[in-house]
Design an enzyme around this catalytic site. Structure first.
Site, PDB file in Angstrom:
ATOM      1  N   ASP A  57      28.859 -10.240 -11.547  1.00  0.00           N
ATOM      2  CA  ASP A  57      28.387 -10.660 -13.686  1.00  0.00           C
ATOM      3  C   ASP A  57      27.196 -11.146 -13.378  1.00  0.00           C
ATOM      4  OD1 ASP A  57      28.816 -12.914 -11.742  1.00  0.00           O
ATOM      5  OD2 ASP A  57      30.566 -12.875 -13.502  1.00  0.00           O
TER       6      ASP A  57
ATOM      7  N   ASN B  56      22.622 -22.219  -7.544  1.00  0.00           N
ATOM      8  CA  ASN B  56      24.068 -22.539  -8.002  1.00  0.00           C
ATOM      9  C   ASN B  56      24.135 -23.505  -8.261  1.00  0.00           C
ATOM     10  OD1 ASN B  56      25.860 -19.711  -7.549  1.00  0.00           O
ATOM     11  ND2 ASN B  56      24.854 -19.447  -5.607  1.00  0.00           N
TER      12      ASN B  56
END
Length: 460
Positions: A236, A295
């Site tokens: 995604d 992240n």
């Protein structure tokens, strides 16, 4: 005749079917179906209800048929690192475990007995995260699941298989496994054999835009039509970055959702010691790009707090929490990347305990909790901006925030103030748009990535 393209975009908390077509040079999006998702606890382990996800995919396809808008093609994107193992009869070998499950504890030590951490990074360019596929596979090896496994499919690849009966391994999601060679963009079979994994598990890597087939006979009969299945960037984040509308070189992106992924696009992986120590990763993107990114825990923290408040009878929307945060008077900061926030029993308690242990003011009200989280994310963004500029040797003066978090106005304001950079918000539906863009390009309706991004830029 209008060509419709369907993106099935499944995130960690929800999924949706987004139908799109081109009209007057613009992408027109229409939500057809939405459903909830989340890890479920079974036998002490966190797992995904993969059968329910596929059931919802079929429901959404039937809704397309019901409104008379049959897609020319469709593709599925999901989160990364999680996967399904099939046996010789294509039966599922073990549950589809979720990346927040604790079964990978200690598996990093097992991996580093075989190859040191720095050598693994140098070889793959993928950051260390205890939930990475490589550590999950080591847990599977320990538990005996690999003894019966004959096929390995990432979550979107498995869902595509259920639609078509065709097995595929899409590049962008497979690049997160820590088992790919960033130069060849293929499986590192030598590395795979070093770990004692059967290399025949891992099939041919296919690039986004590849058509893997059409619906199987059983799916055609159930939904009432046939359709091409075209691989989007199935990770995604890869789809979201595909839809970052700015084509300039001075732009960083933040794909803001359950996770915040901040980084730049490069044509070559950066596998240096400096990048490893900063915990940056090189994930595969469209047309040979690498998403050099970090992240950051992201909106998972505020989502968890909101869920706890709702469970306690305090109903707040995200917009209301943003407004309360802006009004709150508290300067406390937590390390949003700390492991204590990955899967705590209570996010509220985790934030309070962290502040207390650091000698900071402890947030008590919903507004104070939200402000601590938003401030902490902005500080993490600032540090990540500094790191990516230091490692790449480039200066970036714009941050383009895409995804659902682009609608968090207060967080965008804090990000601009904290980083000193211009923040551009949108598109909020970047993941679905990137999925659809790859399909439009495969169909020849859009000439290339730059043209698609220019189309999106006109809408911002």
């Amino acid at each position: 005749m209008v060509n419709y393209y369907l993106a099935v975009d499944i995130g960690a908390s929800s999924g949706r079917h987004m139908l799109a077509h081109l009209e007057d040079g613009k992408v027109v999006l229409e939500e057809i179906h939405r459903f909830s998702n989340g890890m479920i606890e079974v036998d002490g382990h966190k797992r995904w209800d993969i059968e329910e996800l596929f059931r919802q995919i079929i429901i959404g396809l039937k809704k397309c048929k019901g409104i008379g808008k049959i897609p020319t093609s469709m593709g599925i994107d999901t989160w990364a690192v999680d996967y399904v193992l099939l046996d010789e009869n294509d039966n599922v070998v073990r549950p589809c475990f979720g990346y927040r499950d604790s079964r990978t504890a200690g598996m990093d030590e097992e991996v580093y007995k075989i190859i040191p951490e720095d050598k693994l990074y140098e070889r793959t360019g993928i950051q260390k995260a205890i939930f990475n596929t490589i550590y999950q596979l080591m847990a599977d090896k320990k538990d005996g699941y690999l003894d019966r496994a004959k096929s390995f499919l990432m979550v979107p690849d498995y869902l595509h298989y259920l639609l078509t009966s065709v097995k595929s391994n899409e590049y962008t999601n497979c690049s997160t496994t820590q088992l790919l060679n960033p130069d060849t963009k293929e499986w590192d079979y030598e590395l795979i054999e070093m770990f004692g994994f059967n290399k025949s598990l891992f099939g041919e890597i296919k690039q986004p835009g590849a058509c893997i087939g059409t619906f199987s006979d059983s799916v055609k009969a159930e939904v009432g039509f046939d359709c091409k299945v075209v691989l989007p960037p199935t990770h995604d984040t890869a789809s979201a970055v595909f839809a970052v509308p700015n084509t300039a070189d001075n732009v960083l992106y933040i794909s803001s959702g359950t996770w915040s992924l901040l980084g730049s696009e490069n044509m070559k992986a950066i596998c240096t010691k400096e990048a490893m120590e900063a915990n940056f990763t090189n994930e595969g993107g469209y047309e040979g790009h690498f998403r050099f990114l970090k992240n950051i825990m992201g909106l998972w923290m505020i989502q968890s707090v909101r869920n706890e408040l709702i469970a306690a009878g305090q109903e707040y929307s995200f917009a209301e929490l943003c407004n309360l945060a802006e009004q709150a008077d508290i300067d406390s900061i937590v390390d949003a990347n700390a492991e204590v926030f990955l899967a705590p029993a209570s996010m509220i308690d985790a934030v309070k305990d962290y502040c207390k242990n650091q000698g900071q003011k402890v947030p008590e009200t919903p507004g104070e909790l939200a402000k601590v989280i938003y401030q902490s994310l902005a500080v993490c963004y600032k540090m990540a901006c500094y790191e990516v500029e230091k490692i790449t040797g480039k200066y970036f003066n714009i941050i383009n925030v895409v995804g659902g978090g682009s609608k968090a106005g207060y967080l965008n304001k804090l990000t601009a103030e904290t980083t000193g950079k211009t923040v551009i918000a949108g598109p909020s539906e970047a993941t679905a748009l990137g999925n659809i863009g790859a399909q439009m390009m495969a169909a020849g309706e859009v000439a290339g990535l730059k043209e698609f991004r220019n189309i999106l830029m006109s809408d911002i």
